[in-house]
Design a protein around this motif. Structure first.
Motif, short mmCIF file in Angstrom:
data_model
loop_
_atom_site.label_atom_id
_atom_site.label_comp_id
_atom_site.label_asym_id
_atom_site.label_seq_id
_atom_site.Cartn_x
_atom_site.Cartn_y
_atom_site.Cartn_z
N LYS A 32 0.86 -1.19 0.00
CA LYS A 32 0.00 0.00 0.00
C LYS A 32 0.89 1.24 0.00
CE LYS A 32 -4.30 -1.49 2.20
NZ LYS A 32 -5.23 -1.23 3.33
N ASN A 33 0.37 2.31 -0.59
CA ASN A 33 1.11 3.56 -0.50
C ASN A 33 1.15 4.03 0.96
OD1 ASN A 33 -1.86 4.44 -1.53
ND2 ASN A 33 -1.09 5.93 -0.05
N ASP A 34 2.18 4.81 1.26
CA ASP A 34 2.32 5.32 2.63
C ASP A 34 1.49 6.59 2.82
OD1 ASP A 34 4.06 3.38 3.66
OD2 ASP A 34 5.75 4.28 2.59
N THR A 35 1.33 6.96 4.07
CA THR A 35 0.55 8.14 4.43
C THR A 35 1.40 9.40 4.28
OG1 THR A 35 -0.71 6.82 5.99
CG2 THR A 35 -0.78 9.22 6.30
N HIS B 16 -12.13 8.76 3.91
CA HIS B 16 -10.85 8.32 4.47
C HIS B 16 -9.83 9.43 4.29
CE1 HIS B 16 -7.90 5.45 5.91
NE2 HIS B 16 -7.10 5.85 4.95
N ASP B 20 -3.76 9.48 2.44
CA ASP B 20 -3.57 8.06 2.09
C ASP B 20 -4.01 7.76 0.66
OD1 ASP B 20 -2.52 7.13 4.46
OD2 ASP B 20 -4.46 6.59 5.32
N VAL B 54 -8.39 1.67 5.85
CA VAL B 54 -7.17 1.45 6.62
C VAL B 54 -5.96 1.81 5.76
CG1 VAL B 54 -5.74 -0.23 7.86
CG2 VAL B 54 -8.25 -0.43 7.91
N ASP B 55 -5.19 2.78 6.19
CA ASP B 55 -3.92 3.15 5.54
C ASP B 55 -4.13 3.47 4.05
OD1 ASP B 55 -2.72 2.72 8.01
OD2 ASP B 55 -2.30 0.62 7.55
N GLY B 56 -3.07 3.18 3.24
CA GLY B 56 -3.14 3.47 1.81
C GLY B 56 -3.83 2.37 1.04
N THR B 57 -3.64 2.38 -0.27
CA THR B 57 -4.20 1.32 -1.12
C THR B 57 -3.11 0.83 -2.07
OG1 THR B 57 -5.03 3.01 -2.63
CG2 THR B 57 -6.59 2.12 -1.03
#
Lengths: 41, 269
Positions: A32-35, B16, B20, B54-57
């Motif tokens: 997943k990409n980071d925040t 969301h 993210d 939840v978080d990124g994708t």
């Protein structure tokens, strides 16, 4: 000047790309990409 | 024509956290390209479709979003060799997600996060850039929100993108230089070729070799007046000269380009 030894390219690109060219990682290894942190927004 | 839409990730999403949603914003750009302009959506709308808060994708989730939107011709590579991406982009018929780690972009003129972000990110590659050695890139952070923030598509050196793609963090180790996690659009439909016509050389002329980017048959070897050709009627600028492409079916000089002023077009071929 004589005919150039290098043939011209055709400007029609191919439609197809490799189906599999490297061993593919498991979909589980699909990060997943980071925040982006708040101070960067 | 290339369908292109810049979509920012910081769009006020309440489903969301916007920070993210880079991959979702790129998916909105991807869908516009893949649907030839029919699907116009937002980062937040894509995020909502994932039902993931939840978080990124990731690319796998985007593939599911695409399929749900009726686009089934895309291709995820985990990973591709870099040449696959360069071939696709050079053809001008594909766009692509490109997963990267941001730290090598951070601090450059292309940085959309002011040095404060170094992690995994997603970009949308729209095609070749205007400058040689660059690609036209949609970084979903490029929304001009600060005076120094890039705004919209940017031409970014391919060498830098390659370094960032190979640096993608796969859980503590980089993907590796020369590889990339990508999600290509289906190829754009071929445009209808311009009509083929008979043509005759009316002034001694050179022709342009697009493989070597050089004029050939110059001076004493110039192609003679009266030489028959079959050209297409589209204009291409080659070597700063407006030219017709010589059709592969031409009896002479197929696949070269001839200056428009040196030929006279005739009947349909």
């Amino acid at each position: 000047m004589t005919e150039d030894p290098n043939p011209p390219v055709d400007d029609e690109p191919a439609d197809t790309l490799p189906e599999v060219e490297l061993p593919q990682n498991d979909p589980a290894d699909d990060p997943k990409n980071d925040t982006i942190p708040e101070d960067a927004l | 024509m290339v369908y292109e839409l810049f979509v920012k990730q910081l769009d006020g999403c309440t489903y969301h956290a916007q920070g993210d949603n880079c991959t979702c914003a790129c998916e909105a750009m991807w869908l516009f390209r893949a649907s030839q302009g029919k699907i116009k959506t937002t980062s937040c709308a894509v995020r909502t479709k994932t039902q993931d808060r939840v978080d990124g994708t990731n690319l796998g989730q985007m593939e599911i979003v695409s399929l749900a939107a009726g686009i089934d011709g895309g291709r995820v590579y985990r990973p591709a060799g870099w040449d696959t991406l360069t071939t696709a982009i050079a053809s001008r018929r594909y766009g692509s997600h490109l997963n990267i780690r941001y730290r090598k972009l951070s601090g450059t003129r292309y940085d959309c996060f002011h040095g404060a972000f170094k992690g995994n990110h997603d970009l949308f590659i729209s095609g070749p850039g205007r400058l040689s050695g660059t690609w036209r890139v949609g970084d979903p952070g490029a929304d001009g929100r600060r005076e120094t923030t890039p705004d919209g598509f940017q031409d970014i050196p391919v060498s830098l993108l390659k370094a960032c793609a190979g640096d993608l963090d796969l859980g503590g180790h980089p993907l590796g230089f020369g590889r990339a996690y990508i999600y290509l659009t289906p190829p754009d439909p071929r445009t209808t070729a311009s009509p083929k016509v008979h043509a005759t050389v009316i002034h001694p002329t050179s022709v342009w070799n697009d493989g070597t980017k050089r004029w050939v048959y110059g001076g004493a070897n110039a192609i003679k007046i009266g030489t028959p050709l079959i050209c297409r009627t589209a204009t291409y600028v080659k070597g700063n000269v407006a030219c017709y492409p010589i059709d592969p079916s031409s009896p002479n000089y197929p696949r070269y380009f001839v200056p428009k002023v040196n030929v006279k077009l005739g009947a349909a071929a």
